[in-house]
Design a protein around this motif. Sequence first.
Motif, PDB file in Angstrom:
ATOM      1  N   VAL A  43      -1.530  43.263   7.514  1.00  0.00           N
ATOM      2  CA  VAL A  43      -1.421  43.476   8.812  1.00  0.00           C
ATOM      3  C   VAL A  43      -3.426  44.507   9.343  1.00  0.00           C
ATOM      4  CG1 VAL A  43      -0.300  44.924  10.938  1.00  0.00           C
ATOM      5  CG2 VAL A  43       0.718  43.191   9.285  1.00  0.00           C
ATOM      6  N   GLY A 254       0.091  39.014   8.407  1.00  0.00           N
ATOM      7  CA  GLY A 254      -0.886  40.012   9.074  1.00  0.00           C
ATOM      8  C   GLY A 254      -1.847  39.396  10.565  1.00  0.00           C
ATOM      9  N   SER A 258      -1.184  41.347  14.172  1.00  0.00           N
ATOM     10  CA  SER A 258      -2.157  41.726  14.328  1.00  0.00           C
ATOM     11  C   SER A 258      -2.892  41.644  15.702  1.00  0.00           C
ATOM     12  CB  SER A 258      -3.205  41.579  13.235  1.00  0.00           C
ATOM     13  OG  SER A 258      -2.598  42.297  11.772  1.00  0.00           O
TER      14      SER A 258
END
Length: 444
Positions: A43, A254, A258
């Motif tokens: 992330v 991630g 994100s």
Amino acid sequence: MFETLGERLEGALSRIRGKTRLTQADVDEALAEIRRALLEADVNIGVVNLISERVGVAAVGAMASPSLTPGQQVVKAVHNELIDVLGQDTYRIRFASTPPTILLLAGLQGSGKTTAAAKLALLLRRQGRSPYLIAADLARPGAVRQLEILGEQAGVPVFSEPTTPVEVATKGVAEARRLARDVVIIDTAGRLAIDDALMNEVSEIQKATQAHLRFLVVDAMIGQDAVVTARAFDERLELSAVILTKLDGDARGGAALSVKEVVGKPIAFASVGEKLEDFEPFYPDRMASRILGMGDVLSLIERAQDTMDEDVAKKGADRLRTGHFDLEDFLEQLRQVRKMGPLKGVLSMLPGVPKELKNQDIDEGEISRIEAIVSSMTKAERKNPSIIDVSRRARIASGSGTTQLQVNTLLKQFRDMNKMMRQMGVGPPSATRSRAKSKRKKRR
């Protein structure tokens, strides 16, 4: 996807979930573990800091709260923060007042863009729309043919011609208008990396068609690189939203956690499997619940409604309740459940399922073997398994490519299930009445 992240977050929160009083040490330990879990999931560091800060504030408030469950308050805070970074609201396509609504799909090569175009077309067709696919990816060998095959499977027509991508796109939109199609989906070319040629081509198609919505197709497996890709495309196209593919893979998560927070573009859809039907709207709240092991019953219900035959399911339930459930019914119900996709994915949507069970490698091949065994039986044998003697078992094993031991095991399991149902009071009305009379006689 999210399995490792979910396990780490569940582990961090399980230590404080049931506590009636939190200490600063409890909070510090939980926050450190949450931060490590997010970083390991690839992330974005800015998003990690944001979540940690907000959860920290909520944890301090929980410490001072007179509530009997401050641990639950922290869990709720983590849940809320995950929803925030995933997008808060579910994305809805705003269709043009004058059809067709033009959707442009862009992305790097290998992101699953062409397949996503067909999946989106199928989803819209099932919602009552009349989509039209345009194959404007003339750079990748076989891309046009791939979309034609997928379009045929989805029941959606495909337009293309060997000219230029811009001409294909503009002529395709004109043809869609002539045919009175209300949605156009343009599949554009990708590259292995972002370059001027890619950006110029997709920008020219956008200008020529005046696409109402621009979707970036992102491979969820690439982690934080998804953020870099999204930023680059957004600068040239002013993206409307993101489509995440391969969300059923073993990516760390991630990209999903994100892209919305960093780029400011919502995730509209997610591809959750290889089949054309494995494509769904992205629900931030449901995904946050899945990550934290809270299940996703709403998505499970919707998937069942979309894939299962309601009459077959009701018939099976009625026959099970009345004690007339046989192997013919069992085969029908097994096929209905298989339509919902891999069983591991179905289990992940159920709340309260133990982590050990979720992590079990469910052998889909075993389910296929069971289906093959029952399919190799005659209708009479499925209706009345007691007639299956040694010679019949040998025939069934040979016909299903299994062993007699596997046939015996299935029959025993089915007998045990019926026995358990009888013990629970489920059975034919006459049998139930007989048991009731017998019990009354014993009391006398």
